[in-house]
Design an enzyme around this catalytic site. Structure first.
Site, PDB file in Angstrom:
ATOM      1  N   TYR A 124     -12.355  -1.471  -4.575  1.00  0.00           N
ATOM      2  CA  TYR A 124     -12.803  -1.820  -3.296  1.00  0.00           C
ATOM      3  C   TYR A 124     -14.358  -1.781  -2.938  1.00  0.00           C
ATOM      4  CZ  TYR A 124      -8.305  -2.099  -0.824  1.00  0.00           C
ATOM      5  OH  TYR A 124      -7.057  -2.403  -0.446  1.00  0.00           O
ATOM      6  N   ASN A 146      -2.321  -0.455   6.474  1.00  0.00           N
ATOM      7  CA  ASN A 146      -1.663  -1.350   7.170  1.00  0.00           C
ATOM      8  C   ASN A 146      -0.592  -2.308   6.167  1.00  0.00           C
ATOM      9  OD1 ASN A 146      -3.764  -2.244   5.285  1.00  0.00           O
ATOM     10  ND2 ASN A 146      -4.766  -3.613   7.002  1.00  0.00           N
ATOM     11  N   LYS A 194       0.816  -1.243   0.062  1.00  0.00           N
ATOM     12  CA  LYS A 194       0.035   0.098   0.063  1.00  0.00           C
ATOM     13  C   LYS A 194       0.797   1.254  -0.066  1.00  0.00           C
ATOM     14  CE  LYS A 194      -3.775  -2.504   2.308  1.00  0.00           C
ATOM     15  NZ  LYS A 194      -4.871  -2.388   3.150  1.00  0.00           N
ATOM     16  N   HIS A 204      -2.126  -5.639   1.119  1.00  0.00           N
ATOM     17  CA  HIS A 204      -3.274  -6.287   0.920  1.00  0.00           C
ATOM     18  C   HIS A 204      -2.982  -7.715   0.836  1.00  0.00           C
ATOM     19  CE1 HIS A 204      -7.483  -7.163  -0.618  1.00  0.00           C
ATOM     20  NE2 HIS A 204      -6.693  -7.914  -1.848  1.00  0.00           N
ATOM     21  N   GLU A 232      -9.209 -10.376  -8.211  1.00  0.00           N
ATOM     22  CA  GLU A 232      -8.361  -9.218  -7.830  1.00  0.00           C
ATOM     23  C   GLU A 232      -6.866  -9.233  -8.854  1.00  0.00           C
ATOM     24  OE1 GLU A 232      -9.776  -8.781  -3.372  1.00  0.00           O
ATOM     25  OE2 GLU A 232      -7.813  -9.582  -3.661  1.00  0.00           O
TER      26      GLU A 232
END
Ligand code: GDP
Length: 149
Positions: free
Chosen positions: A61, A124, A21, A127, A138
């Site tokens: 998302y 975080n 990320k 993913h 994805e």
């Protein structure tokens, strides 16, 4: 040859999809995170560095669009470059969820990628797909057949 590639690319169970990320990329953690993935025995099937548009993040998302954090998450995920990758190992989805740790880094086990590199629940670090089905969806969001090896 084309038939072989297509059949191979829809095999399930041994591949998952990951993103490093924006915050983790900005902080220079691409190398250390890839080293952990490599040391855990995952093989890289596809990989690229790119920046999502807001619309692309919203699409990726979409499953979370009713959640209160959806807007912030999409703003964050389009705020800078990410690394997207398909990785392979036996039971890849579960093995990788184990390696990255809990969604909230405060609950992540010592030594997991999120424990080591996350800066908040939203930011975080990485993913990881939550099912074989989503891993395929994805991976196909980011990569065409000729980009998977
Ligand atoms: P994951 O499968 O572990 O990534 O977790 P989820 O699918 O539940 O959530 C997707 C992503 O949304 C997470 O990785 C976080 O970046 C973010 N997220 C999840 N829960 C929250 C929350 O309560 N607040 C905020 N700000 N972000 C969240």
């Amino acid at each position: 040859m084309l038939l072989y590639i297509n059949v191979y690319s829809i095999m399930r169970g041994n591949r998952t999809f990951t993103m490093i990320k924006p915050t983790a990329v900005k902080k220079g953690h691409i190398g250390p995170i890839l080293a952990i993935i490599n040391d855990a025995g995952f093989k890289i099937i596809a990989m690229k560095l790119l920046r999502l548009s807001k619309e692309q993040a919203q699409q990726f998302y979409a499953i979370h669009k009713e959640r209160p954090f959806y807007a912030d998450l999409c703003t964050f995920m389009s705020s800078g470059p990410i690394v997207a990758a398909i990785i392979e190992k036996d039971d890849a989805v579960n093995a990788y969820r184990e390696l990255i740790g809990a969604t909230n880094p405060a609950n992540a086990k010592e030594g997991t990628i999120r424990k080591l590199f996350a800066t908040s629940l939203q930011e975080n670090a990485v993913h990881g797909s939550d099912s074989d089905e989503n891993a395929v969806i994805e991976g196909n969001f980011f990569f065409s057949d000729i980009e998977k090896f």
